[in-house]
Enzyme design. Structure first.
Site, PDB file in Angstrom:
ATOM      1  N   GLY A 123       0.814  -1.220   0.000  1.00 41.76           N
ATOM      2  CA  GLY A 123       0.000   0.000   0.000  1.00 41.76           C
ATOM      3  C   GLY A 123       0.847   1.269   0.000  1.00 41.76           C
ATOM      4  O   GLY A 123       0.381   2.339   0.414  1.00 41.76           O
ATOM      5  N   HIS A 133      12.068   1.099   1.438  1.00 43.18           N
ATOM      6  CA  HIS A 133      11.669  -0.302   1.630  1.00 43.18           C
ATOM      7  C   HIS A 133      12.647  -1.004   2.582  1.00 43.18           C
ATOM      8  O   HIS A 133      12.485  -2.205   2.853  1.00 43.18           O
ATOM      9  CB  HIS A 133      11.709  -1.056   0.300  1.00 43.18           C
ATOM     10  CG  HIS A 133      10.596  -0.710  -0.656  1.00 43.18           C
ATOM     11  ND1 HIS A 133       9.288  -0.509  -0.264  1.00 43.18           N
ATOM     12  CD2 HIS A 133      10.593  -0.552  -2.012  1.00 43.18           C
ATOM     13  CE1 HIS A 133       8.551  -0.246  -1.324  1.00 43.18           C
ATOM     14  NE2 HIS A 133       9.311  -0.263  -2.384  1.00 43.18           N
ATOM     15  N   ARG A 172       0.301  -5.519   5.506  1.00 46.50           N
ATOM     16  CA  ARG A 172      -0.871  -6.031   4.784  1.00 46.50           C
ATOM     17  C   ARG A 172      -0.871  -7.544   4.865  1.00 46.50           C
ATOM     18  O   ARG A 172       0.197  -8.165   5.022  1.00 46.50           O
ATOM     19  CB  ARG A 172      -0.762  -5.572   3.321  1.00 46.50           C
ATOM     20  CG  ARG A 172      -1.963  -5.822   2.485  1.00 46.50           C
ATOM     21  CD  ARG A 172      -1.751  -5.364   1.046  1.00 46.50           C
ATOM     22  NE  ARG A 172      -2.997  -5.464   0.300  1.00 46.50           N
ATOM     23  CZ  ARG A 172      -3.105  -5.328  -1.009  1.00 46.50           C
ATOM     24  NH1 ARG A 172      -2.037  -5.051  -1.740  1.00 46.50           N
ATOM     25  NH2 ARG A 172      -4.280  -5.451  -1.598  1.00 46.50           N
ATOM     26  N   GLY A 193      -6.909  -2.989  -5.513  1.00 47.63           N
ATOM     27  CA  GLY A 193      -7.007  -2.250  -4.255  1.00 47.63           C
ATOM     28  C   GLY A 193      -8.042  -2.837  -3.309  1.00 47.63           C
ATOM     29  O   GLY A 193      -8.780  -2.111  -2.662  1.00 47.63           O
TER      30      GLY A 193
HETATM   31  P1  A3P Z   1      -3.507  -4.988  -5.487  1.00 50.08           P
HETATM   32  O1  A3P Z   1      -2.487  -5.522  -6.435  1.00 50.08           O
HETATM   33  O2  A3P Z   1      -3.944  -6.015  -4.473  1.00 50.08           O
HETATM   34  O3  A3P Z   1      -4.651  -4.350  -6.157  1.00 50.08           O
HETATM   35  P2  A3P Z   1       2.275  -0.642  -3.491  1.00 50.08           P
HETATM   36  O4  A3P Z   1       1.756   0.740  -3.642  1.00 50.08           O
HETATM   37  O5  A3P Z   1       2.974  -0.891  -2.198  1.00 50.08           O
HETATM   38  O6  A3P Z   1       3.044  -1.059  -4.690  1.00 50.08           O
HETATM   39  O7  A3P Z   1       0.999  -1.594  -3.395  1.00 50.08           O
HETATM   40  C1  A3P Z   1       0.172  -1.787  -4.507  1.00 50.08           C
HETATM   41  C2  A3P Z   1      -1.150  -2.304  -4.027  1.00 50.08           C
HETATM   42  O8  A3P Z   1      -1.895  -1.222  -3.441  1.00 50.08           O
HETATM   43  C3  A3P Z   1      -1.980  -2.812  -5.185  1.00 50.08           C
HETATM   44  O9  A3P Z   1      -2.799  -3.834  -4.613  1.00 50.08           O
HETATM   45  C4  A3P Z   1      -2.771  -1.571  -5.558  1.00 50.08           C
HETATM   46  O10 A3P Z   1      -3.928  -1.847  -6.313  1.00 50.08           O
HETATM   47  C5  A3P Z   1      -3.104  -1.036  -4.182  1.00 50.08           C
HETATM   48  N1  A3P Z   1      -3.445   0.395  -4.193  1.00 50.08           N
HETATM   49  C6  A3P Z   1      -2.868   1.380  -4.915  1.00 50.08           C
HETATM   50  N2  A3P Z   1      -3.464   2.545  -4.664  1.00 50.08           N
HETATM   51  C7  A3P Z   1      -4.457   2.315  -3.777  1.00 50.08           C
HETATM   52  C8  A3P Z   1      -5.433   3.130  -3.157  1.00 50.08           C
HETATM   53  N3  A3P Z   1      -5.529   4.421  -3.407  1.00 50.08           N
HETATM   54  N4  A3P Z   1      -6.289   2.528  -2.297  1.00 50.08           N
HETATM   55  C9  A3P Z   1      -6.203   1.202  -2.024  1.00 50.08           C
HETATM   56  N5  A3P Z   1      -5.307   0.374  -2.596  1.00 50.08           N
HETATM   57  C10 A3P Z   1      -4.431   0.928  -3.461  1.00 50.08           C
END
Ligand code: A3P
Length: 329
Positions: free
Chosen positions: A91, A146, A169, A307
């Site tokens: 996230g 990270h 998560r 998401g």
């Molecule tokens: P999913 O692949 O399960 O959809 P990071 O930003 O650490 O790379 O994580 C990416 C994950 O966060 C993806 O999950 C993405 O869709 C989700 N994500 C990105 N923006 C978001 C938002 N505004 N609200 C909720 N989830 C979000």
């Protein structure tokens, strides 16, 4: 060594960046890197051929390892620095947007907010992906990393100088999100990673900045020891009650929401601005790219998939779910 900065667009950071890097320092880190690399344990990579294990953590042998070494050798933290710390795919993008919007809420209006035209990753640059001279950035610096808590230099943690916002998560969702994401970035000459392979690697801890569980535990313990320095958040709680979490974030950042702001709906405006539905439909996040280095260029749209909470389960077998739950408990 590639030190290109992802040219941050946001007003708070871009205007004063001077991009000067001491080449002697680069040289020193390069030498140390060349010395240690051949002796590091290797594991199968997700978007590169291999990952290497350094000080217990798995990293891409080029950018991430060099970035970590640079941070450990040369980064000069300030007591006002605030880091968003995450394991990839937990996230990061969402929390970057929320942190930026919360911190700068008196600076920008919601109608012409920088987040409407800037991918959140440019608002909080990665310390470890762009180990540049960040000295030109005005304080307080909002950065992201990270790097596991236990590998950060003492100047950032033991002296307790910096503050960290961490998000964790459900590992099942992290694994599946990561597997789908990494396969999109995996070079064509490498065969796609199967879910079975990705699962096995993830469970063994062989994934970027893994093992995942060690990453979470490092920040979790730090948040118990110094809650004023480490705010520990959960993706699932953020989905469930975003306004509550945003208020906690405001307090932790030293900018608590006033009663007037609350009654004017500022918290809800931030939640709406940073929602998956809003961010994923913005032109910048549908069609632009993020250049993390000369080798790593990512389509912004890949940061937004579904998401959702619990989506990982629909990809994994019962046996896989059982094994991951056992590791977690
Ligand atoms: P999913 O692949 O399960 O959809 P990071 O930003 O650490 O790379 O994580 C990416 C994950 O966060 C993806 O999950 C993405 O869709 C989700 N994500 C990105 N923006 C978001 C938002 N505004 N609200 C909720 N989830 C979000």
């Amino acid at each position: 060594m590639d030190f290109s900065l992802p040219s941050p667009d946001c007003n708070t950071i871009s205007k004063t960046y001077n991009g000067q890097i001491n080449s002697d320092l680069i040289q020193k880190t390069n030498e140390r890197y060349r010395e240690i690399l051949p002796n590091l344990p290797r594991g199968k990579g997700w978007m590169t051929e291999h990952l290497v294990q350094y000080q217990g953590v798995w990293l891409t042998p080029n950018a991430a390892l060099k970035g970590l070494m640079w941070v450990q050798d040369h980064f000069k933290p300030r007591s006002t620095d605030i880091f968003l710390a995450t394991f990839p795919k937990t996230g990061t993008t969402w929390l970057k947007a929320l942190t930026f919007a919360t911190f700068n809420r008196t600076r920008y209006g919601f109608a012409d907010h920088p987040l409407l035209t800037t991918v959140p990753h440019r608002c909080l640059p990665f310390l470890d992906a762009c180990p540049n001279d960040l000295d030109g950035f005005p304080s307080p610096r909002l950065l992201s990393t990270h790097i596991p808590y236990t590998l950060l230099p003492n100047s950032m943690t033991v002296n307790r100088s910096c503050r960290f916002v961490y998000i964790c998560r459900d590992p099942k969702d992290v694994l599946v999100s990561k597997w789908l994401f990494m396969n999109k970035l995996r070079p064509k000459e490498l065969a796609p990673l199967s879910l079975e392979e990705a699962f096995e690697l993830f469970c063994q801890g062989i994934s970027h900045y893994g093992p995942y569980w060690d990453h979470v535990l490092g920040y979790w313990k730090a948040s118990l020891e110094t809650p004023e320095k480490v705010l520990f958040l959960k993706y699932e709680e953020l989905k469930e009650e975003p306004s509550v979490v945003v208020k906690r974030l405001g307090e932790f950042l030293g900018h608590p929401f006033s009663l007037q702001e609350e009654s004017e709906g500022v918290v809800e405006e931030i939640v709406k601005l940073c929602s998956f539905e809003n961010l994923s439909n913005l032109e910048v996040n549908k069609s632009s790219v993020l250049k993390l280095s000369t080798q790593i260029i990512i389509d912004n749209r890949h940061f937004f998939r579904k998401g959702k909470v619990g989506d990982g389960k629909s990809y994994l077998t019962d046996e896989m779910i059982k094994r991951i739950n056992e590791i977690t408990s």
